[in-house]
Design a protein around this motif. Sequence first.
Motif, PDB file in Angstrom:
ATOM      1  N   GLY A 245       0.680  -1.406  -0.035  1.00 31.52           N
ATOM      2  CA  GLY A 245       0.060  -0.201   0.113  1.00 31.52           C
ATOM      3  C   GLY A 245       0.994   1.414  -0.062  1.00 31.52           C
ATOM      4  N   GLY A 246       0.313   2.273  -0.448  1.00 34.06           N
ATOM      5  CA  GLY A 246       1.007   3.447  -0.549  1.00 34.06           C
ATOM      6  C   GLY A 246       1.097   4.307   0.562  1.00 34.06           C
ATOM      7  N   LYS A 247       1.724   5.358   0.792  1.00 30.16           N
ATOM      8  CA  LYS A 247       2.153   6.402   2.006  1.00 30.16           C
ATOM      9  C   LYS A 247       0.653   6.548   2.662  1.00 30.16           C
ATOM     10  CE  LYS A 247       6.120   9.193   2.106  1.00 30.16           C
ATOM     11  NZ  LYS A 247       6.760  10.350   1.761  1.00 30.16           N
ATOM     12  N   ASP A 248      -0.418   7.042   1.796  1.00 28.77           N
ATOM     13  CA  ASP A 248      -1.666   7.537   2.220  1.00 28.77           C
ATOM     14  C   ASP A 248      -2.384   6.439   2.863  1.00 28.77           C
ATOM     15  OD1 ASP A 248      -1.722   6.117  -0.213  1.00 28.77           O
ATOM     16  OD2 ASP A 248      -3.330   7.521  -1.140  1.00 28.77           O
ATOM     17  N   HIS A 249      -2.239   5.239   2.417  1.00 31.31           N
ATOM     18  CA  HIS A 249      -3.027   3.872   2.977  1.00 31.31           C
ATOM     19  C   HIS A 249      -2.154   3.620   4.242  1.00 31.31           C
ATOM     20  CE1 HIS A 249      -5.596   3.691  -0.134  1.00 31.31           C
ATOM     21  NE2 HIS A 249      -4.827   3.110  -1.124  1.00 31.31           N
ATOM     22  N   SER A 250      -0.947   4.012   4.245  1.00 32.24           N
ATOM     23  CA  SER A 250      -0.091   3.342   5.667  1.00 32.24           C
ATOM     24  C   SER A 250       0.085   4.491   6.546  1.00 32.24           C
ATOM     25  CB  SER A 250       1.461   3.096   4.825  1.00 32.24           C
ATOM     26  OG  SER A 250       1.321   2.317   3.848  1.00 32.24           O
ATOM     27  N   SER A 251      -0.349   5.361   6.495  1.00 38.75           N
ATOM     28  CA  SER A 251      -0.095   6.376   7.395  1.00 38.75           C
ATOM     29  C   SER A 251      -0.990   6.012   8.725  1.00 38.75           C
ATOM     30  CB  SER A 251      -0.440   7.744   7.017  1.00 38.75           C
ATOM     31  OG  SER A 251      -1.666   8.030   6.691  1.00 38.75           O
ATOM     32  N   GLN A 252      -0.787   6.558   9.926  1.00 39.78           N
ATOM     33  CA  GLN A 252      -1.347   6.262  11.271  1.00 39.78           C
ATOM     34  C   GLN A 252      -2.862   6.522  10.860  1.00 39.78           C
ATOM     35  OE1 GLN A 252      -0.728   4.349  13.647  1.00 39.78           O
ATOM     36  NE2 GLN A 252      -2.733   4.678  14.504  1.00 39.78           N
ATOM     37  N   GLY A 253      -3.825   5.821  10.998  1.00 45.70           N
ATOM     38  CA  GLY A 253      -5.380   6.217  10.896  1.00 45.70           C
ATOM     39  C   GLY A 253      -5.736   6.005   9.421  1.00 45.70           C
ATOM     40  N   GLY A 254      -4.593   5.524   8.697  1.00 41.81           N
ATOM     41  CA  GLY A 254      -5.059   5.339   7.065  1.00 41.81           C
ATOM     42  C   GLY A 254      -5.737   3.999   6.848  1.00 41.81           C
ATOM     43  N   SER A 255      -6.241   3.690   5.673  1.00 41.61           N
ATOM     44  CA  SER A 255      -7.071   2.623   5.493  1.00 41.61           C
ATOM     45  C   SER A 255      -6.342   1.249   5.617  1.00 41.61           C
ATOM     46  CB  SER A 255      -7.570   2.363   4.017  1.00 41.61           C
ATOM     47  OG  SER A 255      -6.506   2.532   3.249  1.00 41.61           O
ATOM     48  N   LEU A 274       3.626  -4.234   2.699  1.00 40.26           N
ATOM     49  CA  LEU A 274       4.911  -3.338   2.386  1.00 40.26           C
ATOM     50  C   LEU A 274       4.257  -2.179   2.019  1.00 40.26           C
ATOM     51  CD1 LEU A 274       7.573  -5.098   0.302  1.00 40.26           C
ATOM     52  CD2 LEU A 274       7.737  -4.388   2.633  1.00 40.26           C
ATOM     53  N   GLN A 275       5.079  -1.039   2.677  1.00 43.01           N
ATOM     54  CA  GLN A 275       4.479   0.392   2.382  1.00 43.01           C
ATOM     55  C   GLN A 275       5.541   0.633   1.093  1.00 43.01           C
ATOM     56  OE1 GLN A 275       4.888   3.564   5.108  1.00 43.01           O
ATOM     57  NE2 GLN A 275       5.483   4.853   3.578  1.00 43.01           N
ATOM     58  N   TYR A 276       4.892   1.426   0.096  1.00 44.98           N
ATOM     59  CA  TYR A 276       5.760   1.960  -1.054  1.00 44.98           C
ATOM     60  C   TYR A 276       5.718   3.526  -1.053  1.00 44.98           C
ATOM     61  CZ  TYR A 276       1.318   1.681  -3.657  1.00 44.98           C
ATOM     62  OH  TYR A 276       0.145   1.992  -4.181  1.00 44.98           O
ATOM     63  N   ASP A 277       6.680   3.896  -1.678  1.00 42.71           N
ATOM     64  CA  ASP A 277       6.814   5.550  -1.623  1.00 42.71           C
ATOM     65  C   ASP A 277       6.263   6.280  -2.839  1.00 42.71           C
ATOM     66  OD1 ASP A 277       7.126   8.079  -0.519  1.00 42.71           O
ATOM     67  OD2 ASP A 277       8.676   7.208   0.872  1.00 42.71           O
ATOM     68  N   PHE A 278       6.093   7.181  -2.832  1.00 39.15           N
ATOM     69  CA  PHE A 278       5.957   7.650  -4.368  1.00 39.15           C
ATOM     70  C   PHE A 278       7.069   7.771  -5.321  1.00 39.15           C
ATOM     71  CE2 PHE A 278       3.134  10.272  -1.383  1.00 39.15           C
ATOM     72  CZ  PHE A 278       1.799   9.606  -1.760  1.00 39.15           C
TER      73      PHE A 278
END
Length: 527
Positions: A245-255, A274-278
């Motif tokens: 998942g991307g940064k937006d999904h991986s942030s605290q409180g994200g999906s 795994l988190q992936y970056d932009f």
Amino acid sequence: MSQDNQPKLIHWADFAADRIIRQQGDKETYTVASGITPSGDVHFGNFRETITVDLVARALKSRGKKVRFIFSWDDYDTFRKVPKNMPKQDELAKYMFQPIVDTPDPYGVEESYAAHHEVSYEAQVKKVGVDVEPIYQAKKYRAGDYKDQIKKALNMRKDIAAILNEHRKEPYGDEYYPVSVYCEKYKTDETEVIGWDGESKITYRNKNHDYEGVIDLNTTDKVKLPWRVDWPMRWVYESVDFEPGGKDHSSQGGSYTTAKDIVKLFGGKPPVYLQYDFVSIKGAGGKMSSSSGNLVTVNDVLKVYEPEMVRWTFASYKTNVDFSVSFDLDVLKTYEDFDRQERLAYGLEAGNEKKVNMAKRVYEFSQIGEQPAVCPFQPSFRHLCNILQINDGNIDKARSFYASEIKNERDERRFSERSKCALYWLENYAPEDFKFKINTSAVEYSCDDKQTEFMTSFVSFMTNDWDSISTDKELHEKMYEIIHSVEVQPNDVFPVMYQKLICKEKGPKLAGFIRTIGKDRVIELFK
């Protein structure tokens, strides 16, 4: 595959595969997943998720595992924004807030707007060796495949709300229902659920019209789960073992934060994550966005880079590192770096053991088909640009310069792909001082006596003693020999030579440039 024959843990994809096997248990087949909403052209930043899954899938396969790579098209999502790069803007706007799958293709080719983007992206990823099993979510929802999961979500709505409320500033109350409904009369999802009978019937009202309806989950196809509930539901439904998942999904409180708890309500556990970056394009401003139309696609990148280089770029970076793909002058360095890594992988260039092993593994992950037994032909991208410009962009003529080095079909493909990329880059992205065109006839250029003496001496040398020169270095030394004999400075004569060749003050290194253009052509221009 025995433990002794397992690939070494060198690359991040190998570590991910090893973690999947340990956490999910030793299985015959592993399911890895990716997906996106076809809200517009799928951009190159989205491709990072796809290629991340593909690299992990390859790492699993190298461990003797079968892999199912599913790609979910969330085409039952609502159409929320008309991208600026789409034609027929007014026509598309009529379908706002209706399912993307029901929006017509503005190009009039595919069965829907969604299908247009799905067909395009599936074709693009095949060019870089990615093969997926597409799942079209509109078909799944409309076939009733998820009706039991929807009922379960509705009956667990308080538990789901409690998980979501841990990360909301304004918590959901009793009004929360984990579904969205497409209005039977007005077709949009601008609705509000106001009742659930606990078995199959949902009561809803339209927010914009005086309309209220009751639908039965056993017979309707107008209901879907919202993303934060839909995602973990599908993990269980498809038995997903890995999904990044991307940064937006991986942030605290994200999906992902909420999904890994909601999945337990559906009786499952979260997949390895795994988190992936932009990813950005150097020289292209702004964040890429499919819905805004500000984007670069895989096809766009393939106009500048060979398919293996696209894979190599992603395989070279850990997923949590952001990076840029260059379209500017750094394209030259990217090609040089790739060629160096390729030589390391084939043992044609020295390096320490760790560096060589990583180069080999990254190169394996970069292959579209079977890896060649010998290192493919490597025309320097910088030099190839010069050869193509000397030959007025004619690839067939340029090929004659490399004819002795092209030995097989893989070399032919390398030359063809790299030449097309070089021409496209020259025409669209190369800085002006990198581009040139050989003069077709001698040009008038005012020279002083010393400059004229040098040019006369150099032409005399080319006419009478050209065969005595066999390398760029020898010609370079000969030019300086004449410079010293005439008692003139290099900066006084080199601009004259460039002006007579390409009407510019400077250009490619003169000795090699002159030898590549050829004796007869240069003499005509220098007279």
